[in-house]
Design a protein around this motif. Structure first.
Motif, short mmCIF file in Angstrom:
data_model
loop_
_atom_site.label_atom_id
_atom_site.label_comp_id
_atom_site.label_asym_id
_atom_site.label_seq_id
_atom_site.Cartn_x
_atom_site.Cartn_y
_atom_site.Cartn_z
N UNK A 94 0.87 -1.17 0.00
CA UNK A 94 0.00 0.00 0.00
C UNK A 94 0.90 1.22 0.00
N UNK A 95 0.73 2.09 -1.00
CA UNK A 95 1.59 3.27 -1.04
C UNK A 95 0.75 4.54 -1.20
N UNK A 96 1.30 5.62 -0.69
CA UNK A 96 0.60 6.92 -0.74
C UNK A 96 1.60 8.00 -1.16
N UNK A 97 1.08 9.23 -1.40
CA UNK A 97 1.93 10.37 -1.73
C UNK A 97 2.24 11.16 -0.47
N UNK A 130 -8.99 7.94 4.82
CA UNK A 130 -10.13 7.72 3.90
C UNK A 130 -9.73 6.75 2.79
N UNK A 131 -8.51 6.92 2.29
CA UNK A 131 -8.01 6.04 1.22
C UNK A 131 -7.95 4.59 1.71
N UNK A 132 -7.43 4.40 2.92
CA UNK A 132 -7.28 3.04 3.45
C UNK A 132 -8.65 2.38 3.63
N UNK A 133 -9.65 3.20 3.99
CA UNK A 133 -10.98 2.64 4.23
C UNK A 133 -11.58 2.07 2.95
N UNK A 134 -11.03 2.45 1.81
CA UNK A 134 -11.56 1.92 0.54
C UNK A 134 -11.11 0.49 0.29
N UNK A 135 -10.06 0.04 1.02
CA UNK A 135 -9.61 -1.36 0.85
C UNK A 135 -10.60 -2.31 1.52
N UNK A 136 -10.73 -3.52 0.92
CA UNK A 136 -11.51 -4.54 1.61
C UNK A 136 -10.73 -5.01 2.83
N UNK A 137 -9.45 -5.18 2.63
CA UNK A 137 -8.59 -5.53 3.77
C UNK A 137 -7.18 -5.07 3.44
N UNK A 172 -5.37 -3.53 11.16
CA UNK A 172 -5.73 -3.71 9.75
C UNK A 172 -7.23 -3.65 9.53
N UNK A 173 -7.98 -4.20 10.50
CA UNK A 173 -9.45 -4.18 10.36
C UNK A 173 -10.00 -2.82 10.75
N UNK A 174 -9.42 -2.24 11.79
CA UNK A 174 -9.87 -0.93 12.25
C UNK A 174 -9.76 0.09 11.12
#
Lengths: 477, 477
Positions: free
Chosen positions: A173-176, A186-193, B217-219
């Protein structure tokens, strides 16, 4: 892994009990193996009850536990239990077992089962298994992958087993750097896991060049308005795919890492390393040293057929036989002396034995220190000096003890004195070569542990006989 | 650990270069040790430049690297370098070095320095160091702690070194099950920083009874409105303070854990275990096996004074001497036979040597398998059968080779046949005892690795001489 059975004090005891039970059930069910139906039942109700009990226990287990069980079973029982394991977990189990056991499991599966087991597997894991799989299975599996995954498998396959590239993981997982923590969350919340073991997020620029890492620990306590670039760590332990895995594992151990980025020569982020792989590397490396010292290859299935074990061990036995023959010829050269003083034959193994024991102590210490990267060449000289000192003290003390005993036993001061001198000299020889053999092996690019125990024993045997019989011939005859 | 020096391909090379440089500078500065002032300077400008260079390199290093450097230095240089290290990191370095080196470092510090080094240290780390610290320092340090911390140190001290309680960490973050993820995130933001390696948050009830764990990871991917109880994992690998650390480490390895809760008998959460401690346990355990097999205690400072090393090794050397003496008496009993056929003296070490080598291969495999918990008693019988098979094959093959060689060498069919028989029998003896010795050690509650190499060699030496000379006496005289 909840300990559902409250009768067990801890996980290890539960596991031992499970293994014991599975072993018992598997050996009882073995005669009925060929009668087990497609849907894992048997006609005979009593035997079927046992089968269902075995399946029950087995399906409760974590794939890593199933792997442990399989490794501890003899070949036939292993195939039986393997057939009963949860098919969806076959891939995970195959990743966990040792190479030797993996081969035997794969042999027992048909193409369809193998392809099914490889489904949804990460590129790095797939690459681990590919070399053990039949060609038609590999082609089938690669066909089902998308372009990117196929490229990842190819990349992983292009590195040697002892290179970081072979065990790196592409799940990143990478970000700017110029976004706020709020945006990241918010970006991480878009992942299923999130990928396993995610303890940090990699910060890259437009060209995927690694800028730093954002530890989750920092992200969670940061003000949501903070910019990533203000809280990220810029000093990062990073690896290259061509790096040695053992060195990477040592770095993980030293800096207490959970994950670390893998970058190419332009610092472009390509993958990551995770601590679970590193733990395996550390265990395998230390164990390999131990096995190698005794002249064993590092992969022997505990319950391998006799013939496989014979092949695994024969090289070093042959080396040992040659060196023992040399030692024997050394003695042969002094047959004339032994014929005159038969006591020499009885005393000579003491000189050889104590040298072998002491040499093994020295060489074991050096091999361990080398594995921990504590020895430079400048050091070797200093260690040599110290080991020679230890050998001198031990030689004079224990040599004197045995000299006295020999004197009393054979009523000969001469034999006693030769004993003191020979033991001291052989311990010195053991100390010198106990340091020089692993250092030389390393210089030659070999594993310093490889057969080192066999080699040092060879030296102290032949050397011990030569020194003792030589001194006896000069001074006693 | 940024690799600031682009000339190094990786961290391991950089480290090796740093160690080399520090060694060189330290030995050059040693004669000026007593002239170094309070603020780490020297009068002589050229020498001072070297001193500043050493300090510069040293202060760039991570505490774990400083520990490695110190371990690889001889005692005098070690004290010099230690004096120059960053005082604020003294505590971290002391935690990282081996016990033997730690003692020597603590000896070189005064009370004030030691108390300063212990400041801000976690309770579990403090407990690790307490036993090595002088009493007055311990009292000073405990006085500065608050009630809770003091209780934690006492708790950690009440467990043995090989129990989870001794290495558990009290730095835990816990939450209730009936709050939303949003609340959890807000709660975490109130921390200045989260504990190292936080990969999960512990979920407890009003009485601190563990309910489950919330993986970070889940949080991070959860809807902020989700309740913790709906996303937490209820099946948790947990440990008790009285659990064995090696078993805990094995569980960490098997289930790929980063942290795990430690609970008391009522499931009340009291602490946690972290993977970095477990990695150390795994390395130490495997290394201890290797050292123990050779008859070395597991803690020897590589550059310990000669006398310390002598003491560390003398027990097993003494054991070896006794067993060698027994072997010698076995030969002594056959002096009459040797006097008649001197060739026996030359051939007997071959029989003993191959037995020792083969026995060491077997015992190494078994010790390793025992460490990995792969062997139950029922298994031992099966392994014995297999090892006997391997020994029989090897004995017949290699025995025949040596039998043939002996026949040709001494022109005696009898000697050749005795050789075949003796080698086969001694390999069988090696196989049987290679399995039985570690199994018996385990049954007696000893470490199966302890001196196992010395013991098996003793058996195959005495046994080999007895078998070979016995057969020769019966059939050749």
């Amino acid at each position: 892994m909840e300990q559902n059975q409250p009768q067990f004090a801890n996980d290890a005891e539960r596991m031992a009990a499970d293994i014991e039970q599975i072993h018992k059930l598997a050996s009882q069910l073995l005669p009925f193996y060929s009668f087990i139906t497609e849907n894992n039942t048997l006609e005979e109700p009593l035997i079927n009850a046992q089968l269902q009990m075995l399946i029950g226990v087995l399906h409760e287990l974590h794939p890593a536990d199933v792997a442990l069980v399989l490794e501890s079973l003899p070949p036939k029982e292993r195939v039986l239990v393997w057939k009963l394991a949860i098919p969806e977990e076959d891939g995970d189990v195959l990743l966990e077992v040792s190479d030797a056991v993996r081969e035997s499991l794969i042999e027992s599966m048909d193409t369809q089962e193998l392809v099914a087991a490889m489904e949804d597997m990460d590129a790095d894991d797939l690459a681990d298994l590919v070399e053990d799989l039949p060609d038609n299975v590999v082609q089938e599996v690669l066909k089902d992958l998308d372009e990117e995954e196929r490229a990842q498998v190819q990349a992983a396959l292009s590195y040697e087993d002892d290179q970081v590239g072979a065990i790196m993981n592409f799940d990143i997982v990478s970000i700017r750097a110029d976004v706020t923590c709020e945006v990241v969350l918010r970006y991480l919340r878009r992942f299923d896991s999130l990928p396993d073991h995610t303890d940090k997020i990699f910060v890259v620029d437009d060209h995927d060049i690694l800028q730093g890492v954002l530890p989750i620990r920092k992200l969670l306590v940061a003000d949501p308005e903070d910019l990533v670039e203000n809280i990220m760590a810029r000093e990062v332990v990073k690896f290259r795919p061509s790096d040695d895995v053992v060195e990477a594992a040592t770095a993980f151990e030293r800096y207490d890492l959970i994950t670390a980025p893998v970058v190419d020569e332009n610092k472009k982020l390509i993958a990551r390393l995770t601590v679970d792989e590193m733990v395996d590397v550390i265990r395998e490396e230390t164990e390999a040293d131990m096995l190698n010292m005794a002249g064993l290859s590092d992969e022997e299935d505990l319950f391998a057929p006799v013939w496989d074990s014979v092949k695994n061990r024969w090289v070093w036995l042959a080396v040992n036989l040659v060196t023992a023959f040399v030692a024997s010829r050394v003695i042969g050269a002094f047959e004339h002396s032994i014929a005159q003083i038969v006591a020499l034959a009885a005393l000579m193994p003491i000189v050889a034995g104590i040298g072998g024991n002491s040499g093994n102590q020295t060489i074991t210490m050096i091999v361990r220190a080398m594995a921990n990267a504590q020895i430079s060449t400048a050091q070797a000289a200093r260690l040599l000096k110290k080991e020679v000192g230890v050998a001198l003290v031990n030689g004079l003390i224990w040599g004197s003890v045995m000299g006295l005993v020999s004197w009393l036993l054979y009523s000969s001061v001469g034999i006693g004195l030769v004993m003191v001198a020979a033991m001291t000299l052989n311990l010195l020889l053991a100390a010198v070569l106990g340091v020089l053999i692993p250092v030389a092996m390393e210089k030659l690019g070999c594993d310093p542990a490889l057969g080192s125990s066999v080699l040092i024993t060879a030296v102290t045997d032949s050397g011990g006989f030569l020194i003792f019989l030589g001194l006896a011939t000069v001074f006693l005859l």
